[in-house]
Design a protein around this motif. Structure first.
Motif, PDB file in Angstrom:
ATOM      1  N   PHE A   1       0.950  -1.024  -0.212  1.00  0.00           N
ATOM      2  CA  PHE A   1       0.453  -0.007  -0.147  1.00  0.00           C
ATOM      3  C   PHE A   1       0.873   1.316   0.271  1.00  0.00           C
ATOM      4  O   PHE A   1       0.594   2.038  -0.698  1.00  0.00           O
ATOM      5  CB  PHE A   1      -0.610   0.003   1.436  1.00  0.00           C
ATOM      6  CG  PHE A   1      -1.746   0.677   1.238  1.00  0.00           C
ATOM      7  CD1 PHE A   1      -2.941   2.275   0.960  1.00  0.00           C
ATOM      8  CD2 PHE A   1      -1.555   2.389   2.932  1.00  0.00           C
ATOM      9  CE1 PHE A   1      -3.266   3.623   0.507  1.00  0.00           C
ATOM     10  CE2 PHE A   1      -1.786   3.253   2.664  1.00  0.00           C
ATOM     11  CZ  PHE A   1      -3.258   3.066   1.997  1.00  0.00           C
ATOM     12  N   ARG A   2       1.693   1.174   1.123  1.00  0.00           N
ATOM     13  CA  ARG A   2       2.612   2.335   0.919  1.00  0.00           C
ATOM     14  C   ARG A   2       3.292   2.228  -0.798  1.00  0.00           C
ATOM     15  O   ARG A   2       3.272   3.759  -1.138  1.00  0.00           O
ATOM     16  CB  ARG A   2       3.912   1.806   1.663  1.00  0.00           C
ATOM     17  CG  ARG A   2       5.200   3.462   1.945  1.00  0.00           C
ATOM     18  CD  ARG A   2       6.194   2.823   2.783  1.00  0.00           C
ATOM     19  NE  ARG A   2       6.723   1.556   2.025  1.00  0.00           N
ATOM     20  CZ  ARG A   2       7.801   0.453   2.561  1.00  0.00           C
ATOM     21  NH1 ARG A   2       8.204   0.198   3.824  1.00  0.00           N
ATOM     22  NH2 ARG A   2       8.078  -0.339   1.716  1.00  0.00           N
ATOM     23  N   ASP A   3       3.485   1.547  -0.939  1.00  0.00           N
ATOM     24  CA  ASP A   3       4.635   2.125  -2.756  1.00  0.00           C
ATOM     25  C   ASP A   3       3.939   2.298  -3.139  1.00  0.00           C
ATOM     26  O   ASP A   3       4.416   2.975  -4.214  1.00  0.00           O
ATOM     27  CB  ASP A   3       5.224   0.197  -2.595  1.00  0.00           C
ATOM     28  CG  ASP A   3       5.812   0.105  -1.968  1.00  0.00           C
ATOM     29  OD1 ASP A   3       6.908   0.734  -1.329  1.00  0.00           O
ATOM     30  OD2 ASP A   3       6.677  -1.395  -1.574  1.00  0.00           O
ATOM     31  N   GLU A   4       1.981   2.127  -3.077  1.00  0.00           N
ATOM     32  CA  GLU A   4       1.202   2.451  -4.271  1.00  0.00           C
ATOM     33  C   GLU A   4       1.089   3.668  -4.375  1.00  0.00           C
ATOM     34  O   GLU A   4       1.254   4.489  -4.501  1.00  0.00           O
ATOM     35  CB  GLU A   4       0.364   1.577  -4.185  1.00  0.00           C
ATOM     36  CG  GLU A   4       0.134   0.410  -4.600  1.00  0.00           C
ATOM     37  CD  GLU A   4      -1.193   0.163  -5.572  1.00  0.00           C
ATOM     38  OE1 GLU A   4      -2.399   0.862  -5.730  1.00  0.00           O
ATOM     39  OE2 GLU A   4      -1.762  -1.140  -5.381  1.00  0.00           O
ATOM     40  N   ILE A   5       1.348   4.715  -2.815  1.00  0.00           N
ATOM     41  CA  ILE A   5       1.085   5.881  -2.497  1.00  0.00           C
ATOM     42  C   ILE A   5       2.242   6.104  -3.081  1.00  0.00           C
ATOM     43  O   ILE A   5       1.991   7.705  -3.707  1.00  0.00           O
ATOM     44  CB  ILE A   5       0.383   5.938  -0.901  1.00  0.00           C
ATOM     45  CG1 ILE A   5      -0.707   5.459  -0.994  1.00  0.00           C
ATOM     46  CG2 ILE A   5       0.752   6.970  -0.547  1.00  0.00           C
ATOM     47  CD1 ILE A   5      -2.208   6.249  -1.480  1.00  0.00           C
ATOM     48  N   GLU A   6       3.238   5.857  -3.347  1.00  0.00           N
ATOM     49  CA  GLU A   6       4.300   6.769  -2.762  1.00  0.00           C
ATOM     50  C   GLU A   6       4.393   6.815  -4.555  1.00  0.00           C
ATOM     51  O   GLU A   6       4.963   7.947  -5.152  1.00  0.00           O
ATOM     52  CB  GLU A   6       5.913   5.766  -2.753  1.00  0.00           C
ATOM     53  CG  GLU A   6       6.859   6.491  -2.632  1.00  0.00           C
ATOM     54  CD  GLU A   6       8.426   6.073  -1.827  1.00  0.00           C
ATOM     55  OE1 GLU A   6       8.947   6.084  -1.632  1.00  0.00           O
ATOM     56  OE2 GLU A   6       8.345   4.891  -1.848  1.00  0.00           O
ATOM     57  N   ALA A   7       4.146   6.101  -5.206  1.00  0.00           N
ATOM     58  CA  ALA A   7       3.866   6.208  -6.946  1.00  0.00           C
ATOM     59  C   ALA A   7       2.463   7.105  -7.249  1.00  0.00           C
ATOM     60  O   ALA A   7       3.685   7.390  -8.541  1.00  0.00           O
ATOM     61  CB  ALA A   7       4.263   4.494  -7.158  1.00  0.00           C
ATOM     62  N   ALA A   8       2.275   6.924  -7.322  1.00  0.00           N
ATOM     63  CA  ALA A   8       1.008   7.581  -6.963  1.00  0.00           C
ATOM     64  C   ALA A   8       1.004   8.995  -6.497  1.00  0.00           C
ATOM     65  O   ALA A   8       0.716  10.195  -7.708  1.00  0.00           O
ATOM     66  CB  ALA A   8      -0.250   7.503  -6.175  1.00  0.00           C
ATOM     67  N   LEU A   9       2.108  10.057  -5.604  1.00  0.00           N
ATOM     68  CA  LEU A   9       2.361  10.716  -5.458  1.00  0.00           C
ATOM     69  C   LEU A   9       3.904  11.427  -6.064  1.00  0.00           C
ATOM     70  O   LEU A   9       3.894  12.348  -6.783  1.00  0.00           O
ATOM     71  CB  LEU A   9       2.503  10.983  -3.995  1.00  0.00           C
ATOM     72  CG  LEU A   9       1.478  11.549  -2.734  1.00  0.00           C
ATOM     73  CD1 LEU A   9       2.058  11.346  -1.362  1.00  0.00           C
ATOM     74  CD2 LEU A   9       0.328  12.276  -3.621  1.00  0.00           C
ATOM     75  N   ALA A  10       4.464   9.920  -6.652  1.00  0.00           N
ATOM     76  CA  ALA A  10       5.220  10.949  -6.826  1.00  0.00           C
ATOM     77  C   ALA A  10       5.408  11.686  -8.607  1.00  0.00           C
ATOM     78  O   ALA A  10       6.149  12.217  -8.809  1.00  0.00           O
ATOM     79  CB  ALA A  10       6.598   9.306  -7.810  1.00  0.00           C
ATOM     80  N   GLN A  11       4.580  10.881  -9.146  1.00  0.00           N
ATOM     81  CA  GLN A  11       4.570  12.118 -10.290  1.00  0.00           C
ATOM     82  C   GLN A  11       3.960  13.781 -10.461  1.00  0.00           C
ATOM     83  O   GLN A  11       4.329  14.119 -11.315  1.00  0.00           O
ATOM     84  CB  GLN A  11       3.523  11.443 -11.373  1.00  0.00           C
ATOM     85  CG  GLN A  11       2.119  11.422 -10.699  1.00  0.00           C
ATOM     86  CD  GLN A  11       1.309  10.168 -11.572  1.00  0.00           C
ATOM     87  OE1 GLN A  11       1.257  10.304 -12.543  1.00  0.00           O
ATOM     88  NE2 GLN A  11       0.569   9.194 -10.635  1.00  0.00           N
ATOM     89  N   HIS A  12       3.184  13.746  -9.124  1.00  0.00           N
ATOM     90  CA  HIS A  12       2.947  15.229  -9.028  1.00  0.00           C
ATOM     91  C   HIS A  12       4.438  15.934  -8.044  1.00  0.00           C
ATOM     92  O   HIS A  12       3.570  16.788  -8.260  1.00  0.00           O
ATOM     93  CB  HIS A  12       1.725  15.073  -8.490  1.00  0.00           C
ATOM     94  CG  HIS A  12       0.713  14.560  -8.880  1.00  0.00           C
ATOM     95  ND1 HIS A  12       0.171  15.254 -10.267  1.00  0.00           N
ATOM     96  CD2 HIS A  12      -0.500  12.770  -8.867  1.00  0.00           C
ATOM     97  CE1 HIS A  12      -0.796  14.342 -10.742  1.00  0.00           C
ATOM     98  NE2 HIS A  12      -0.538  13.426 -10.037  1.00  0.00           N
TER      99      HIS A  12
END
Length: 232
Positions: free
Chosen positions: A6-17
């Motif tokens: 879950f943490r990895d998915e949130i990190e990936a989702a925010l990284a693009q912004h």
């Protein structure tokens, strides 16, 4: 989904912004106390919502694990995302989870993380009162906590409750904390009273009149900010 996944998915989702320049400005606004990746609130919520919607949260233990793993990240946006998640999924939480929420609230604590958690605590307690009328007794203990942030949560946990507000506790808490000199406590007292004034302006006005020599000028200004307009 495991907490780490879950943490990895949130990190990936925010990284693009992420925006390094914006991160510097956000850090400066928060008095350089926290690191940021530079994602403003609207973008953060837009990016994380699809992940939240796919998340199977069936019990409090898992929800709290998801929140804690985000809280362990160094950048502030992950802690904000944790409060967003808790606010969205709070219905799986119960009275036994209040102590866990208060524990989380003390980590990297400041108003920007504490106040959303106060809202979650309030949602849980307001719901719990339907079965346990004295559910708020845990806030009586929180009012005496050594951490000013836990005392702040106790003071503001009834925000938005309107006619469900425990008026005796609201005014009692305000009196108990009135002598404190900390800005965030004084502001919290005024905020809680101002919020209740929209529902019970005369009760708040009478309380302010009775405690004028006890509460701080800051609290009085905050609490009375809209009273004249409300009482017309």
């Amino acid at each position: 989904m495991t907490p780490n996944a879950f943490r990895d998915e949130i990190e990936a989702a925010l990284a693009q912004h992420a925006d390094a320049q914006r991160a510097l400005a956000m850090r400066a606004y928060m008095r350089n106390q926290f690191e940021f990746i530079g994602v403003p609130t609207p973008l953060r919520r837009q990016a994380t919502l699809p992940v939240f919607k796919r998340l199977p949260v069936e019990n409090a233990e898992l929800l709290l694990a998801y929140a804690r793993v985000l809280w362990s990240m160094p950048q502030r946006e992950y802690q904000y995302a944790a409060t967003d998640l808790l606010a969205r999924k709070w219905k799986v939480l119960g009275l036994a989870d209040i102590e866990h929420l208060l524990s989380i609230a003390q980590r990297s604590a400041w108003w920007d993380s504490v106040d959303p958690l106060a809202g979650v605590v309030g949602d849980v307690l307001k719901s719990a009162r339907e079965q346990v009328p004295n559910a708020q007794i845990c806030m009586d203990a929180a009012l005496e906590h050594e951490s000013l942030w836990i005392r702040r949560i106790a003071m503001i946990h009834q925000l938005g409750w309107r006619d469900h507000t425990d008026e005796e506790r609201l005014f009692g808490y305000a009196r108990s904390l009135a002598a404190e000199t900390d800005f965030f406590i004084r502001k919290a007292i005024g905020w809680a009273l101002r919020d209740y004034a929209w529902h019970a302006p005369h009760a708040v006005s009478d309380f302010l009149s009775a405690t004028r020599d006890v509460i701080s000028p800051l609290t009085l200004r905050e609490a009375a900010k809209h009273l004249s307009a409300i009482r017309r």
